[in-house]
Design an enzyme around this catalytic site. Structure first.
Site, PDB file in Angstrom:
ATOM      1  N   ASN A  88      35.518  38.961  36.618  1.00 50.13           N
ATOM      2  CA  ASN A  88      34.420  37.791  37.349  1.00 50.13           C
ATOM      3  C   ASN A  88      34.284  36.912  36.450  1.00 50.13           C
ATOM      4  O   ASN A  88      35.039  36.312  35.829  1.00 50.13           O
ATOM      5  CB  ASN A  88      33.161  38.717  37.344  1.00 50.13           C
ATOM      6  N   ALA A 115      30.595  43.387  39.110  1.00 51.26           N
ATOM      7  CA  ALA A 115      31.919  42.960  38.630  1.00 51.26           C
ATOM      8  C   ALA A 115      32.460  43.989  38.620  1.00 51.26           C
ATOM      9  O   ALA A 115      32.491  45.155  39.504  1.00 51.26           O
ATOM     10  CB  ALA A 115      31.472  43.444  37.083  1.00 51.26           C
ATOM     11  N   CYS A 116      34.238  43.726  38.335  1.00 55.50           N
ATOM     12  CA  CYS A 116      35.006  44.254  38.867  1.00 55.50           C
ATOM     13  C   CYS A 116      36.424  43.701  38.065  1.00 55.50           C
ATOM     14  O   CYS A 116      36.174  42.438  37.564  1.00 55.50           O
ATOM     15  CB  CYS A 116      35.409  44.020  39.777  1.00 55.50           C
ATOM     16  N   THR A 117      37.266  44.991  37.779  1.00 49.39           N
ATOM     17  CA  THR A 117      38.494  44.231  37.500  1.00 49.39           C
ATOM     18  C   THR A 117      39.751  44.390  37.805  1.00 49.39           C
ATOM     19  O   THR A 117      39.725  45.323  38.208  1.00 49.39           O
ATOM     20  CB  THR A 117      38.360  45.051  35.481  1.00 49.39           C
TER      21      THR A 117
END
Length: 367
Positions: free
Chosen positions: A199, A25-27
């Site tokens: 994501n 996950a990333c933002t």
């Protein structure tokens, strides 16, 4: 209308929870501030050390798409500062024109089958191709829409699953684009309004989920978990709720506070939510002042690179590397330009000729 949106949200959540493979996950979000200030921030969430280092790439570098005999080739028009992944891919970066590129995980990605008849580009070089060739989002979108290459994916280093990513772009004017491959087809979402990307699910469904929370109102309630959809809602609210300060220092501080708000605490694991991984590092790119900030969660200091004082020229510019160490624990503070050292450029992960047939028939997400 509200009931309809709620129904869409429930369906999207169900689809996201059932799309099972373990993902990371990333933002990413883009801040539009006072006095034409544009700042892009992202978090890198991954279950293990990404072996990230920072690199300076000058203009005039000859590149290969690392996809076999039909690889797309180009010469870099713009210099850039990038964050690598395993020193075999560009995961994040900004070029000297203020264009920022970020790649984030998207398990729903499915790329066209690559049979070697069209030009190919390794997914590891996707972000670098954009940084090398374009100054604005519009320029990049105009070219990518013509599909000058086929994206070719490969296994994540040390794993048996394919890398499945989507790409976000932003420029110094605040323009933004999200590029995804869904069901084997390229989908480009292009608008200054597309400030946030996380994501799963696909970007179109992320927008539907966010519409639900906008209807409730961020001052009333915001979702607080580490799930991608919840992080999207918080980032979308806070990036426009923080003050548009005329002080660049305050603007950077506000942006850092938001990207930390949507980060996953270090050491967090959620057995029934394999798409949640600890945040390992964060970047903040000031596209007006051409400053690229880096923060490792395991070090006490933020440091930055001043692109305005780097030598990106083709004749005298050098490839340089800043070693961040295991888990990015090397400590730097302030402007780190002088800490970079000349280095041979890394080679992008590609497809090996003997494995070409196998890589061509696998779909993204298959293991």
């Amino acid at each position: 209308m509200r009931q309809l949106v709620a129904t869409c949200v429930a369906a999207a959540l169900s689809a996201g929870l059932l799309a099972a493979p373990a993902v990371e996950a990333c933002t990413r979000f883009v801040y539009h501030g006072a006095d034409n200030e544009v700042i892009t921030a992202r978090s890198m969430d991954w279950k293990t050390d990404v072996a990230t280092n920072l690199w300076v790439f000058p203009r005039g570098m000859r590149r290969s798409g690392e996809a076999g005999a039909q690889s797309v080739v180009w010469t870099s028009k713009y210099g850039s500062v990038i964050a690598s992944g395993y020193d075999i891919s560009t995961t994040d970066g900004m070029n000297e024109a203020g264009l920022v590129a970020n790649v984030l995980w998207l398990v729903e990605s499915e790329y066209p089958k690559y049979d070697g008849t069209k030009k190919g580009l390794s997914i590891a070089a996707w972000a670098q191709y954009v940084l090398d060739n374009f100054a604005t989002v519009q320029e990049a979108v105009d070219t990518l829409a013509k599909e000058p290459f086929t994206i070719v994916t490969a296994n994540v280093p040390g794993e048996t699953r394919l890398a499945t990513l989507h790409l976000s772009l932003s420029d110094a004017s605040g323009d933004s684009a999200i590029i995804e491959y869904i069901d084997g087809k390229q989908v480009i979402h292009h608008s200054r309004d597309y400030q946030v990307m996380t994501n799963s699910p696909s970007f179109e469904k992320q927008l539907a989920l966010n519409a639900y929370w906008k209807d409730i109102g961020g001052t009333v309630m915001l979702p607080g978990t580490n799930r991608a959809a919840d992080r999207f809602a918080r980032a979308a609210f806070y990036v426009n709720a923080i003050p548009k300060s005329e002080s660049p220092v305050e603007a950077i501080a506000s942006v850092f506070s938001v990207i930390r708000n949507v980060s996953v605490p270090f050491g967090i694991t959620t057995p029934d939510q394999p798409n949640i991984s600890s945040t390992r590092w964060r970047t903040v790119a000031d596209q007006k002042r051409r400053l690229y900030f880096f923060e490792s969660v395991l070090t006490p200091n933020i440091f930055w690179v001043d692109l305005k004082t780097l030598d990106f020229s083709e004749k005298t510019g050098k490839v340089m590397k800043l070693e961040l160490g295991p888990n990015q624990t090397n400590i730097y503070s302030g402007v780190a330009n002088a800490q970079f050292r000349p280095a041979a450029p890394f080679k992008f992960l590609g497809i090996a000729p003997p494995l070409r047939a196998q890589c061509c028939v696998l779909k993204a997400g298959e293991e």
